[in-house]
Design an enzyme around this catalytic site. Sequence first.
Site, short mmCIF file in Angstrom:
data_model
loop_
_atom_site.label_atom_id
_atom_site.label_comp_id
_atom_site.label_asym_id
_atom_site.label_seq_id
_atom_site.Cartn_x
_atom_site.Cartn_y
_atom_site.Cartn_z
N ARG A 1 0.86 -1.19 0.00
CA ARG A 1 0.00 0.00 0.00
C ARG A 1 0.89 1.23 0.00
O ARG A 1 1.65 1.46 0.95
CB ARG A 1 -0.89 -0.03 1.24
N PHE B 1 1.19 10.63 1.65
CA PHE B 1 0.69 10.04 2.89
C PHE B 1 1.74 9.10 3.49
O PHE B 1 2.44 9.46 4.42
CB PHE B 1 -0.64 9.33 2.64
N GLN C 1 3.11 1.49 3.15
CA GLN C 1 2.82 0.43 4.11
C GLN C 1 3.46 -0.87 3.66
O GLN C 1 3.48 -1.21 2.48
CB GLN C 1 1.31 0.25 4.30
N ASN D 1 -2.21 -1.10 12.22
CA ASN D 1 -3.10 -1.99 12.96
C ASN D 1 -4.48 -1.96 12.30
O ASN D 1 -4.67 -1.26 11.30
CB ASN D 1 -3.17 -1.59 14.45
N PHE E 1 4.19 1.43 8.66
CA PHE E 1 4.24 2.35 7.53
C PHE E 1 5.31 3.41 7.79
O PHE E 1 5.68 3.68 8.93
CB PHE E 1 2.88 2.99 7.23
N LEU F 1 -2.70 10.75 13.02
CA LEU F 1 -2.47 9.36 13.42
C LEU F 1 -1.77 9.23 14.77
O LEU F 1 -1.58 8.12 15.27
CB LEU F 1 -1.65 8.63 12.35
N HIS G 1 -1.38 4.96 16.39
CA HIS G 1 -0.21 4.43 15.69
C HIS G 1 1.08 4.95 16.31
O HIS G 1 1.54 6.04 15.97
CB HIS G 1 -0.29 4.81 14.21
#
Length: 188
Positions: A47, A52, A55, A116, A128, A137, A149
């Site tokens: 991902r 952003f 991942q 998670n 990530f 986050l 996170h």
Amino acid sequence: MPNPIATFDTTEGSFAAEIFMDKLPVTASNFVDLCNTGFYNGVHFHRVIDGFMLQFGCPFAKDAKSGRSGTGGPNDGSTYTVVPTGAVVTRANGGNIPDELVDKTSNEPGTLSMANTGSPNTGGSQFFVNTVHNDFLDHWRNDLSPSQHPVFGKVVSGMDVVMKIGKTKCDHNDNPVTPVMMKTITIA
């Protein structure tokens, strides 16, 4: 003792990160154990979202186009030792580790943060790398997002490689069209 440095050797180049053993020993020890056992070798970034994060860490992503990417983790019942204390932690309920929400390092560019499911104690092997400041986050910022996170490391060299991976063309599922593989992660 200085914090360990992880060197990430990918098909797009290498980068290195300090792992915060001093701040998050449970999370950092889990990561170091997975690196030292070769868990991440041959796994693809599953991902990637430009502007952003990247991942990584799902064992199903050894197949770059697996539909199960993003759903796996370490073996349930496997154990690792928390380096500073010698305590043994058992990965449970799908290979998950306990949340370690004790440090307030923000999800700034270049930080490594536990992924998670959004529920407590569901981190395992996936994490990530933030490419922008994703303060929504941060685990103590419950005014912005219910997700928590914790940051367990930060890139210390090769941020250009991280940003290059972050610009990878992706499909509608945020999966890189041209797979980006982690050859190895070594700990020093």
